[in-house]
Motif scaffolding. Structure first.
Motif, PDB file in Angstrom:
ATOM      1  N   TYR A  68     145.991  42.071-112.544  1.00  0.00           N
ATOM      2  CA  TYR A  68     146.254  41.140-111.443  1.00  0.00           C
ATOM      3  C   TYR A  68     146.695  39.791-112.028  1.00  0.00           C
ATOM      4  O   TYR A  68     145.994  38.781-111.914  1.00  0.00           O
ATOM      5  CB  TYR A  68     145.002  40.975-110.573  1.00  0.00           C
ATOM      6  CG  TYR A  68     144.651  42.221-109.796  1.00  0.00           C
ATOM      7  CD1 TYR A  68     145.242  42.472-108.561  1.00  0.00           C
ATOM      8  CD2 TYR A  68     143.736  43.143-110.299  1.00  0.00           C
ATOM      9  CE1 TYR A  68     144.928  43.624-107.841  1.00  0.00           C
ATOM     10  CE2 TYR A  68     143.422  44.298-109.584  1.00  0.00           C
ATOM     11  CZ  TYR A  68     144.026  44.532-108.361  1.00  0.00           C
ATOM     12  OH  TYR A  68     143.713  45.667-107.646  1.00  0.00           O
ATOM     13  N   ASP A 107     141.219  41.478-115.674  1.00  0.00           N
ATOM     14  CA  ASP A 107     141.792  40.897-114.449  1.00  0.00           C
ATOM     15  C   ASP A 107     143.216  40.422-114.698  1.00  0.00           C
ATOM     16  O   ASP A 107     144.120  40.663-113.890  1.00  0.00           O
ATOM     17  CB  ASP A 107     140.955  39.695-113.984  1.00  0.00           C
ATOM     18  CG  ASP A 107     139.591  40.082-113.428  1.00  0.00           C
ATOM     19  OD1 ASP A 107     139.322  41.284-113.250  1.00  0.00           O
ATOM     20  OD2 ASP A 107     138.795  39.163-113.167  1.00  0.00           O
ATOM     21  N   ILE A 158     143.070  36.146-109.280  1.00  0.00           N
ATOM     22  CA  ILE A 158     142.097  36.730-108.360  1.00  0.00           C
ATOM     23  C   ILE A 158     141.275  35.605-107.748  1.00  0.00           C
ATOM     24  O   ILE A 158     140.624  34.844-108.470  1.00  0.00           O
ATOM     25  CB  ILE A 158     141.175  37.736-109.077  1.00  0.00           C
ATOM     26  CG1 ILE A 158     141.957  39.004-109.453  1.00  0.00           C
ATOM     27  CG2 ILE A 158     139.973  38.089-108.218  1.00  0.00           C
ATOM     28  CD1 ILE A 158     141.132  40.041-110.190  1.00  0.00           C
ATOM     29  N   THR A 216     143.176  39.237-102.753  1.00  0.00           N
ATOM     30  CA  THR A 216     143.597  39.432-104.141  1.00  0.00           C
ATOM     31  C   THR A 216     142.552  40.262-104.876  1.00  0.00           C
ATOM     32  O   THR A 216     141.409  40.396-104.442  1.00  0.00           O
ATOM     33  CB  THR A 216     143.796  38.086-104.840  1.00  0.00           C
ATOM     34  OG1 THR A 216     142.563  37.354-104.795  1.00  0.00           O
ATOM     35  CG2 THR A 216     144.888  37.278-104.158  1.00  0.00           C
ATOM     36  N   GLY A 217     142.947  40.826-106.002  1.00  0.00           N
ATOM     37  CA  GLY A 217     142.064  41.753-106.681  1.00  0.00           C
ATOM     38  C   GLY A 217     141.922  43.014-105.845  1.00  0.00           C
ATOM     39  O   GLY A 217     142.763  43.316-104.994  1.00  0.00           O
ATOM     40  N   ILE A 239     146.613  46.481-106.362  1.00  0.00           N
ATOM     41  CA  ILE A 239     147.694  45.951-107.190  1.00  0.00           C
ATOM     42  C   ILE A 239     148.990  45.828-106.397  1.00  0.00           C
ATOM     43  O   ILE A 239     149.737  44.856-106.553  1.00  0.00           O
ATOM     44  CB  ILE A 239     147.892  46.857-108.427  1.00  0.00           C
ATOM     45  CG1 ILE A 239     146.689  46.697-109.381  1.00  0.00           C
ATOM     46  CG2 ILE A 239     149.192  46.532-109.153  1.00  0.00           C
ATOM     47  CD1 ILE A 239     146.684  47.676-110.533  1.00  0.00           C
TER      48      ILE A 239
END
Length: 477
Positions: free
Chosen positions: A420, A416, A424, A390-391, A374
């Protein structure tokens, strides 16, 4: 139920991917292919099953070789599994057991899609679709989640009641060979209402189930009021496997919210295993717990705690800004086939942890790698230094010999978006594991990502010939 062609099992006598013992599985040839499910969080594009080359000697190593697209929308493929595992060697219901078909539940649609990996394992074919109505009518369940080949059929854990109702969730049985829905497995449910995973100690005639939440509790994201009021699952349930009769509930404490993955020892004589909780509402930590049979009852104790990490509010998504910290959010664990190594993915911080669990009562951390997360995004992949991860490290799958660890980065569409919100992009990463003294290193040659997966987010991985989290065994030697 839709069938695209006649399903029949090949004669599985002598199928080399069904192993008599865990040691046989460890010694078997390595996987040449991985299967990964991908989904579209907007439900505008069809989900797909991807085949990835895992043979280091192949010219297409680390690349997607093929994909099989679903004929319908809005499924959200999540967990999936093989029609048979090594314990089928002792199942009377399997006449010609072969690890051939992959069954992929749609967590949102409640449909089941069956793929045949024969005759070409690199190009699985969709051969059957089981509609939500069949699951609801015959078993009384919806929102299918996890499946394993079992003694009376394929065990399919489900989060919801018929037609998406808020439970109780439970386990449906599918026919071993046709995959038709047979019935619900439970005969005496006792206090169990929430569902998530199902596994067992086959030789001891004991099943174990865990708890997440009902459809309304999960499908639009974490509900803060439910979380803070400690209403997500926080118990393990132990059952008589043969009859579906509830035996014992063990409450881990309602501050430990969401008891998810079940990883029993692969040794068929053992009566212990690991589970994880996602978040402690008192301090945002996450934890791993050990269950073990003592006399007639099971005891459960916390053996690993991973604390939250302080963070600046401006670096956090809206859901976490008031807390000023990143919760680790343990969302998956995996136990090696030799029962020596435990892997823990902390999706919030992006960490993958390796623990030596040769003494399961006293795990010892031996390595950690940060992949995404994060805050900060972690280190980029060595193959693509300009591509941000990402993620975070999420679904983890482990080869039978314990030397290769595969990771993907998406949890569940609505969740998600909460953790995020910038989005993602899909990735799959392979790590090499030191199985002598411990240690992890990222394989720089293996990095399918982004459009390799048609932009679909990827979740669970299964390995050709079986893997650590989907196989159980009947024999010690």
């Amino acid at each position: 139920m839709r069938t695209t062609e006649h399903i029949h099992d090949s004669d599985g006598h002598g199928d080399p991917t069904l192993y008599r013992t865990p040691a046989d599985a460890v010694a078997a040839p390595p996987e040449a292919l991985a299967y990964v499910v991908g989904f579209d969080p907007t439900a505008q594009q069809a989900d797909a099953l991807f085949t990835v080359d895992t043979d280091p000697a192949s010219p297409t190593y680390g690349r997607v070789k093929s994909h099989a697209t679903l004929p319908d929308l809005g499924n959200e493929l999540h967990h999936f599994g093989w029609n048979a595992c090594s314990s089928a060697l002792a199942h009377a219901g399997h006449h010609h057991a072969a690890r051939r078909f992959l069954i992929a539940p749609g967590l949102r649609s409640s449909r089941l899609h069956v793929f045949d990996t024969v005759p070409d394992p690199a190009h699985p074919r969709l051969v059957k679709v089981i509609e939500a109505e069949e699951l609801a009518t015959k078993a009384g369940y919806s929102r299918p989640h996890t499946l394993h080949c079992g003694p009376d059929g394929v065990f399919l854990s489900c989060l919801g009641g018929a037609d998406g109702a808020d439970g109780p969730g439970g386990v449906a049985l599918l026919d071993h060979e046709s995959f038709d829905v047979l019935r619900s497995w439970e005969t005496e449910r006792g206090p169990q209402r929430l569902a998530y995973d199902v596994w067992w100690h086959l030789r001891q005639n004991v099943a174990v189930t865990s708890e997440w939440g009902t459809p309304s509790m999960i499908e639009d994201g974490v509900v803060p009021e439910l979380l803070l009021n400690r209403q997500y699952g926080h118990s393990l349930h132990f059952w008589e496997l043969e009859t579906g009769r509830h035996l014992q509930q063990v409450d881990l404490g309602d501050e430990h919210q969401m008891v998810l993955e079940l990883r029993p020892a692969h040794d068929p004589e053992a009566t212990w295993g690991f589970t994880n909780t996602v978040i402690n509402v008192e301090d945002l930590s996450a934890s791993v717990w050990l269950w073990n049979r003592e006399g007639e009852d099971f005891k459960v104790r916390k053996v690993i705690t991973i604390p939250a990490e302080p963070a600046q509010p401006e670096d956090l998504p809206p859901a976490l800004k008031p807390f000023g910290a990143v919760p680790p959010l343990i969302t998956d664990i995996d136990l090696s086939v030799d029962d020596q190594w435990l892997y823990i993915s902390a999706w919030g911080t992006g960490d993958l942890f390796q623990y030596d669990v040769s003494d399961p009562f006293h795990p010892r951390q031996t390595a950690a790698v940060r992949l995404g997360g994060i805050v900060g995004g972690g280190q980029p992949h060595p193959a693509e230094p300009d591509v941000p991860l990402t993620g975070g490290a999420q679904m983890v799958e482990l080869s039978r010999d314990g030397r290769r660890v595969y990771l993907t980065n998406s949890l569940y569409a609505a969740w998600d978006e909460q953790f995020y919100p910038a989005g993602i992009d899909p990735w799959m990463i392979k790590l090499d594991a030191d199985t002598s003294n411990g240690g992890l290193s990222v394989d720089s040659r293996f990095f399918p990502h982004g459009e390799d997966f048609l932009g679909l987010r990827v979740h669970q991985t299964r390995l050709q010939g079986g893997d650590a989290s989907s196989d159980s065994y009947c024999y010690r030697r």
